[in-house]
Design an enzyme around this catalytic site. Structure first.
Site, PDB file in Angstrom:
ATOM      1  N   HIS A  36      41.646 -16.511 -27.470  1.00 38.30           N
ATOM      2  CA  HIS A  36      40.381 -15.833 -27.786  1.00 38.30           C
ATOM      3  C   HIS A  36      40.528 -14.322 -27.654  1.00 38.30           C
ATOM      4  O   HIS A  36      40.091 -13.560 -28.530  1.00 38.30           O
ATOM      5  CB  HIS A  36      39.292 -16.355 -26.840  1.00 38.30           C
ATOM      6  CG  HIS A  36      37.981 -15.650 -26.943  1.00 38.30           C
ATOM      7  ND1 HIS A  36      36.893 -16.171 -27.616  1.00 38.30           N
ATOM      8  CD2 HIS A  36      37.557 -14.449 -26.446  1.00 38.30           C
ATOM      9  CE1 HIS A  36      35.885 -15.342 -27.536  1.00 38.30           C
ATOM     10  NE2 HIS A  36      36.255 -14.278 -26.816  1.00 38.30           N
ATOM     11  N   GLU A  37      41.161 -13.884 -26.575  1.00 38.25           N
ATOM     12  CA  GLU A  37      41.343 -12.445 -26.359  1.00 38.25           C
ATOM     13  C   GLU A  37      42.316 -11.852 -27.376  1.00 38.25           C
ATOM     14  O   GLU A  37      42.140 -10.721 -27.833  1.00 38.25           O
ATOM     15  CB  GLU A  37      41.821 -12.175 -24.933  1.00 38.25           C
ATOM     16  CG  GLU A  37      40.833 -12.600 -23.857  1.00 38.25           C
ATOM     17  CD  GLU A  37      39.438 -12.044 -24.075  1.00 38.25           C
ATOM     18  OE1 GLU A  37      39.327 -10.892 -24.546  1.00 38.25           O
ATOM     19  OE2 GLU A  37      38.464 -12.752 -23.793  1.00 38.25           O
TER      20      GLU A  37
END
Length: 570
Positions: free
Chosen positions: A97-98
């Protein structure tokens, strides 16, 4: 206020991490939580073709994370202790996600939002100070000392300052309110995109959905720095309470990922499944799993940064195929220079004069214990699959950045002397030199000027194209033809006289100049490099290394090119 905060964050993601109390995890960490977090971040970075970012630990038991920085080559990942304690699949989902924020350019937008919010907050605070301290100070301090001749002049000034102060404060707080609304609206949409991208990267929706489910079950207690309110939109989930939520509701995020399906949470922990056990489940058989073919690289470059097909399984296999001895050396600042030297030097040169020069260079720049360890490193390197060399070099990024300035300078001098020992520059030698130089250039100010066009540095571009052509094993005529086509594509003049040969000094100068190239034009240059490498319709692993090296210098995310069974790029 805007400029102050923006300049404060010019050094990239590391500045943001440190402002929130993050502590950088050392590359050779032995704590099981930290080691696993580093491995997951490293795996994702290598698979997606971006420099391995430094990882910071936030001493907080909540489950949260963030990515920060101006560009992909100066990003940083922050993970709370609670996040690092997640099962591996869930931790990988959070990290993916990051990384999506890194690929999609959200970090630069986030940093600018922080600066804007700080600017309007300073305006409000300045108004309050003007009204409450300056205005009231004049009003109260001069009240008993006004003469009869003053005729209320001092009183009028004090009242005017108070009114002006409250007016400025109102404008500032209204601006802060609007900025917070924008911050929340932008962040919510980017969070949905990052969730979807994480599923795409990991091929495992239960990973990120499980992490979100755990957050929903925990009470909202956080000890993240008070600065977190300005950085709220950068976190994986809401870090501190806010009037305007910067993240969509957790149930809504989970439903979008799973389609309403219930997620079973695993009780697996670091103690239950170590990195060794995880690696054993993914043996390196053939190293030719689902891949990014050289023909597909063009499509990937067309939307540079939108890495939609990263070969996670193949990357895991490659990493697991690297002997533990080499991986330990890549992660240790005390042995990383010896590893890089071992990758460059010929372990059995025919010319004794070359061997003598290499030995002299090693003794001049490395301590005796590091020199003594080179032989054993070379034994493992001889058995290493060619497609694992660049991933191994990428793994050394954190250790290289952990070197002191004098050690880093010595490493660059050592590389130059080892390369110059045989009076010629091999393909892999300049690949190593370029990548290490790119690693060392990431430290420092992220606000370097990247505003030059391809036309303004045509000579440096031509040098890179020529070196790439000869690195592919083409003759002078073929290199000239490939360069002509590439120059026409880039709309730059072909050098008069055609290819003339390039020295290492010229190459280093050209590489340094390329870092000033506009980000919008870097993808086009990489496309031209790929066209030269693929000029003969066949791309070897060694040629793919050349493309990856140029991509790393340009800070353009590009997945690795996976070899087929014959050793050619798929």
């Amino acid at each position: 206020g805007f400029l102050y905060r923006y300049l404060q964050l010019r050094s990239g993601g590391e500045a943001v991490a440190e402002m929130m109390g993050g502590v950088r995890i050392v590359p050779d960490a032995t704590d099981p939580h930290q080691r696993r977090a580093l491995n997951v971040v490293e795996e994702m970075a290598i698979a997606s073709g971006v420099p391995v970012p430094p990882v910071y630990e936030l001493k907080d038991e909540s489950i949260n994370a963030f990515a920060a920085g101006h560009t992909v080559d100066q990003a940083a990942i922050g993970l709370t202790r609670g996040c690092m304690a997640l099962p591996r699949d869930e931790l990988q989902g959070v990290v993916a996600h990051e990384f999506s924020h890194i690929f999609n350019g959200d970090m630069r937008l986030n940093v600018r939002l922080i600066a804007v919010i700080n600017g309007v907050m300073v305006l409000g605070i300045a108004g309050l100070l003007l009204a409450r301290y300056v205005g009231w100070g004049l009003l109260l301090g001069g009240g008993g000392r006004r003469s009869s001749n003053d005729k209320g002049g001092g009183l009028a000034i004090a009242l005017a300052l108070i009114i002006l102060g409250w007016l400025v404060a109102a404008i500032g707080f209204m601006g802060t309110l609007v900025a917070r609304i924008i911050q929340a609206a932008v962040s919510r949409q980017r969070e949905f995109l990052a969730d979807a991208s994480a599923v795409q990267y990991t091929r495992n929706p239960d990973g990120i959905a499980g992490a979100l489910s755990r957050i929903a079950q925990r009470p909202r207690e956080t000890k993240i720095s008070g600065e977190a309110s300005q950085f709220n939109h950068m976190f994986f989930s809401q870090a501190v309470p806010a009037l305007f939520a910067t993240h969509p509701p957790l149930p809504q995020r989970i439903d979008r990922i799973t389609g309403g399906r219930h997620v079973e949470l695993s009780e697996e922990g670091v103690a239950a499944t170590s990195e060794t056990d995880s690696q054993a489940r993914h043996p390196a058989h053939g190293m030719a799993a689902a891949a990014v073919a050289i023909g597909q690289v063009q499509q990937a470059l067309a939307s540079a940064g939108d890495v939609h097909a990263i070969p996670m399984e193949w990357t895991r296999q490659v990493i697991n195929s690297i002997p533990q001895h080499l991986r330990d050396a890549a992660h240790s600042p005390q042995s990383v220079r010896a590893l890089i030297a071992a990758m460059i030097i010929n372990d059995s040169p025919d010319d004794q004069q070359i061997a003598s020069l290499q030995k002299k260079a090693l003794s001049a720049y490395l301590p005796a214990p590091e020199v003594q360890g080179i032989k054993s490193l070379q034994q493992d390197l001889r058995a290493l699959h060619p497609s694992a060399r660049i991933p191994l070099l990428d793994m050394s990024s954190a250790a290289v950045l952990a070197l002191s300035s004098s050690q880093a300078q010595a490493l660059q001098s050592l590389i130059n002397d080892l390369v110059a020992a045989d009076q010629k520059v091999s393909r892999f030698e300049w690949v190593v030199a370029m990548i290490i130089d790119a690693m060392l250039s990431r430290s420092g100010d992220a606000g370097h000027a990247a505003r030059r066009s391809l036309q303004s540095m045509a000579s440096s571009v031509a040098i890179i194209l020529e070196v790439v052509g000869y690195a592919g094993g083409m003759d002078g005529q073929s290199v000239g033809q490939a360069m002509t086509q590439a120059c026409q594509f880039l709309k730059i003049p072909m050098p008069s006289g055609g290819p003339t040969g390039v020295s290492l000094k010229q190459l280093n100068r050209a590489v340094g100049e390329l870092r000033q190239l506009k980000f919008s034009e870097r993808g086009r240059l990489l496309q031209a490099v790929v066209s030269i490498v693929d000029h003969d319709g066949q791309t070897t692993v060694e040629e793919a290394e050349v493309v990856r090296a140029v991509a790393e210098v340009l800070a353009v995310p590009m997945p690795p090119v996976v070899p087929d069974e014959a050793g050619h790029a798929a």
